[in-house]
Design an enzyme around this catalytic site. Sequence first.
Site, PDB file in Angstrom:
ATOM      1  N   ASN A 110       0.907  -1.296   0.023  1.00 12.30           N
ATOM      2  CA  ASN A 110      -0.017   0.133  -0.068  1.00 12.30           C
ATOM      3  C   ASN A 110       1.012   1.185  -0.022  1.00 12.30           C
ATOM      4  OD1 ASN A 110      -2.442   1.514   0.104  1.00 12.30           O
ATOM      5  ND2 ASN A 110      -2.143   1.888   2.387  1.00 12.30           N
ATOM      6  N   HIS A 166       0.946   5.237   1.367  1.00 13.05           N
ATOM      7  CA  HIS A 166       0.271   6.113   2.115  1.00 13.05           C
ATOM      8  C   HIS A 166       0.751   7.455   2.154  1.00 13.05           C
ATOM      9  CE1 HIS A 166      -1.997   7.447   5.895  1.00 13.05           C
ATOM     10  NE2 HIS A 166      -0.782   8.108   6.273  1.00 13.05           N
TER      11      HIS A 166
END
Length: 523
Positions: A102, A104
């Site tokens: 992911n 961020h």
Amino acid sequence: MKLAGMASNRGRNLLHLADAAPGGATFSVILTNDADAPVLEGAAERGIPTEVVERGDDEPRTDHEQRVLDRLADYDIDLVCLDGYMRILTDDFLDGAPTTLNVHPSLLPAFPGMDAHEQVLDAGVSVTGCTVHVVDETVDGGPIVTQEPVPVYDGDDTDALKERVLYEAEFAAYPRAVEWFAEDRVTVSDGEVTVDGDDGGQLPARRLSRADRGRELRYGENPHQDAAVYRDRTCEEANVVDAVQHNEGAKSLSYNNYNDADGALRLVKEFDEPAAAVIKHTNPAGCATADDLADAYEAALSTDPMSAFGGIVALNRECDAATAERIVDSFKEVVVAPTYTDAALDVLCAEENLRVLEVGGFDADPEPLVESDLVGGHLVQERDRQSISPADLEVVTEREPTDAQLETMCFAWQTIKHVKSNAILFAKDTETVGVGMGQVSRVDAVRLAAMKADEHAEGKDADGAVMASDAFFPFPDGIEEAAEAGIEAVVQPGGSVNDEDVIAAADEHDIAMAFTGQRAFQH
């Protein structure tokens, strides 16, 4: 490496990854939990299969995740990439899926959660960025793969910060991380990530900048110096770092090849007309524009064919077979062009160690800044994008330049920007006839240009030429030398305390002179 992307909205990072294909990675599928997510359209435009798995109102989270896993099971997947996938994944999903990444929008562990940009602005910090991490059961707490910093400016709001973090940080860091996985350089073990090559040496795999090591070079300027080329993933301008090298059997580019090829490419980008340049040791041995690319190359080469031996050729048009045939008539190290015809490639790639670089079109805006290293820091400045027309010139002599001389002055000024200072350039029409570069005395640069024009040029000489100077003449002696060489017109910045004496010398020798009002140093 095969990727699965998961997004709930626009999925701009996923689409950027698809376009960049870092390390050769490609998407097998992009999945969303929202049937109206714009990422679906972007994936379809790129020919990427898509899946929609929406969660029912009363559907348990684990049931929904199992349906997602079932859909992904139909595809060949090595790595899952999240981009604004608005669900916290459970251990059941992570255990059933390949390694999941992911991105961020903050430098974790600072500012986790949904409102990272608001937290950054409220905290008043001067630097933010993004973090690419392996997803675990915590929120934004998995082991970090890489981070990318960006500055926070006074007056930033959340929208401005969001855009900067996306384009300057996420678009650099996410492809970097995926490339490392694709190259099998990443180890994830016991909650830690290690990257091969990130050993803290002189040429680390990661730098605190937007540059990543593209490849290590055989050596630097000299064999006793280690070297590498670093890539700026956010650069959209045509460049030699990301160029396709067609003749793969040829030796790789050296440090000096990169430097010279970059200089040659920068020079031919100056011109809208078909242009060619031959560069040696970052200086033009010759440059010309013409109606035909092959003629432009021939005019550039004839300026100094002896110095052009082993040089770098750059073209600003598709290289055709006629131009290629002329290029291989003498030894060259590298050819750089936007594209090549198949016939041109047949000619060029037949040369055993001629590196043939395709950089693509020149549509993107030039990078706005240039940077030089210092011990302890960097020099950064605006790129010199000055471009003059006859209307910009101030004629200061009794003799007026002709229209043809004014055109030559403008050509010479665009070219001399790429000659090392102190620089003098002789030109006729839109081609160089002699170049004097890198001299500590301006009058010596005039003498060198005259010598080059009279002794090295083929089929042309200094008689009747236009002379350009990248800075003002501090004394009349430069004009005296130019007159002796046969120069009939001069373009220079002006601004010397001795301008009146210099103008008087030009008038005495019936030389036309125009001031640009700006200099063109390149050190």
